[in-house]
Design an enzyme around this catalytic site. Structure first.
Site, mmCIF file in Angstrom:
data_model
loop_
_atom_site.group_PDB
_atom_site.id
_atom_site.type_symbol
_atom_site.label_atom_id
_atom_site.label_comp_id
_atom_site.label_asym_id
_atom_site.label_seq_id
_atom_site.Cartn_x
_atom_site.Cartn_y
_atom_site.Cartn_z
ATOM 1 N N TYR A 143 18.226 4.888 -3.419
ATOM 2 C CA TYR A 143 17.337 4.312 -2.401
ATOM 3 C C TYR A 143 18.158 4.043 -1.088
ATOM 4 O O TYR A 143 19.200 3.379 -1.206
ATOM 5 C CB TYR A 143 17.238 2.883 -3.124
ATOM 6 N N ALA A 196 0.141 -1.228 -8.791
ATOM 7 C CA ALA A 196 -0.724 0.107 -8.536
ATOM 8 C C ALA A 196 -0.790 0.254 -7.082
ATOM 9 O O ALA A 196 -1.542 0.390 -6.436
ATOM 10 C CB ALA A 196 -2.010 0.032 -9.068
ATOM 11 N N GLN A 197 0.447 -0.009 -6.179
ATOM 12 C CA GLN A 197 0.722 0.458 -4.888
ATOM 13 C C GLN A 197 -0.043 -0.671 -3.901
ATOM 14 O O GLN A 197 -0.563 -0.457 -2.887
ATOM 15 C CB GLN A 197 0.269 1.690 -4.402
ATOM 16 N N GLY A 198 -0.480 -1.776 -4.841
ATOM 17 C CA GLY A 198 -1.179 -3.167 -4.200
ATOM 18 C C GLY A 198 -2.671 -2.765 -4.335
ATOM 19 O O GLY A 198 -3.368 -3.803 -4.052
ATOM 20 N N LEU A 253 -4.173 -3.838 -7.038
ATOM 21 C CA LEU A 253 -4.318 -4.909 -8.063
ATOM 22 C C LEU A 253 -4.185 -6.125 -7.180
ATOM 23 O O LEU A 253 -4.305 -7.327 -8.184
ATOM 24 C CB LEU A 253 -3.553 -4.550 -9.286
ATOM 25 N N THR A 254 -3.972 -6.158 -6.109
ATOM 26 C CA THR A 254 -3.758 -7.309 -5.416
ATOM 27 C C THR A 254 -5.141 -8.014 -5.054
ATOM 28 O O THR A 254 -5.389 -9.302 -4.741
ATOM 29 C CB THR A 254 -3.025 -7.145 -3.811
ATOM 30 N N GLY A 255 -6.208 -6.989 -4.982
ATOM 31 C CA GLY A 255 -7.589 -7.546 -4.611
ATOM 32 C C GLY A 255 -7.868 -7.376 -2.947
ATOM 33 O O GLY A 255 -8.954 -7.823 -2.676
#
Length: 316
Positions: free
Chosen positions: A61, A210-212, A214-216
């Protein structure tokens, strides 16, 4: 803050882990553009203030910069911090000594003499056999430079092999770090989750949101426009977002009940399974505080079942 044991080890960590792939990474995360060391140090401090003391990094990283930043920040920590990093089995690393040398360099960057969790970043080891790799890691546990050994992205079969080699040396396999979320549930159908439970191995879940998705904040009407790699990810297309709409709707509904965000509900679903620790990537103190809202409460069994049914299409 509650703590849980990882694997069959005495080491205990917080039920949420802070992921630091973006810390120093310019290739994927554009480090230095919109956020830098100051914001990351604030995020580190916010995590400790929230009671989250488990951090995951890797030598790759930021080409070592992530480890260096963590090492620097830890010098100011007023409480014990549990640190996990990863070894990359690159083509030119084909001896046990090359594994030990990589560990030495990681410890230098982290400014530590011992790492709580040392993981193999991926299973394909080119010319380095799993036998040599695992025996070397087991020896490092006995030497005291590693507390626990883990793997990442290992299949059920590969995880079992690593477990057997380590067990023969008297060292348990602690974790398998894999992609896992409501929208990436393949580890439930391909044997990884069942094998981990059988062997007493903890799942560290990366990309738990899931890369955002699931943030809505991403909806079919595209009020939030995807950027970066998301622009070419079909899951962020109008059709992809329409497909996940029922999942987001349920997350919103449960969030209203508990006065939580969809993301906090999605993380809680992982935590509530037991023996699963989500790794949340953060760049700012505000993101840490948002993710910390997944802790201190628990979905009930009926709500867990509702989420599992609605996300059934993502089992394979």
């Amino acid at each position: 803050m509650e703590s849980i044991a990882i694997g069959q080890n005495a080491l205990t960590v917080t039920p949420l882990c802070i992921g630091t792939w973006a810390w120093g990474d310019k290739i994927f995360w554009n480090y230095g553009n919109g956020y830098g060391q100051e914001q990351l140090q604030e995020a580190f401090a916010a995590a400790l203030e929230a009671g989250i003391t488990f951090f995951d990094t890797a030598e790759i990283y930021g080409f070592g910069l992530s480890e260096e930043l963590l090492g620097k920040f830890m010098q100011t920590a007023q409480k014990p911090v549990q640190m996990a990093t990863k070894f990359g089995p690159l083509p030119w690393r084909f001896t046990g000594q090359s594994v030990s040398d990589a560990l030495t360099e990681s410890l230098k960057r982290l400014q530590r003499e011992r790492i709580e969790l040392y993981q193999v970043h991926w299973p394909f080891a080119f010319f380095l056999s799993q036998e040599t790799l695992m025996k070397t890691l087991a020896n490092e546990v006995k030497q005291g430079r590693i507390a626990t050994v883990g793997v990442s992205n290992y299949s059920a079969t590969q995880m079992r092999e690593a477990h057997q080699i380590l067990a023969a040396q008297g060292v348990p396999l602690a974790v398998n770090q894999v992609r896992y979320s409501l929208l990436t549930r393949q580890i439930e159908s391909n044997g990884i989750l069942a094998t981990a439970r059988e062997l007493g191995v903890t799942i560290l879940a990366y990309s738990p949101l899931a890369q955002g998705l699931l943030t809505g904040k991403y909806t079919p009407d595209q009020t939030e426009i995807p950027t970066g790699a998301r622009t070419i990810d079909p899951r962020f297309s109008k059709e992809g977002l329409q497909k996940i709409a029922p999942v987001i709707s349920l997350l919103n509904s449960l969030g209203q009940k508990y006065q939580r965000t969809p993301a906090q509900v999605a993380l809680n679903w992982l935590i509530a399974q037991g023996n699963v620790i989500p790794i949340v990537g953060v760049k700012t103190a505000e993101q840490v505080k948002q993710n910390a809202g997944a802790l201190g409460w628990r979905l009930n069994s009926d709500e867990m079942e509702q989420l599992e049914q609605i996300s059934g299409p993502w089992l394979s």
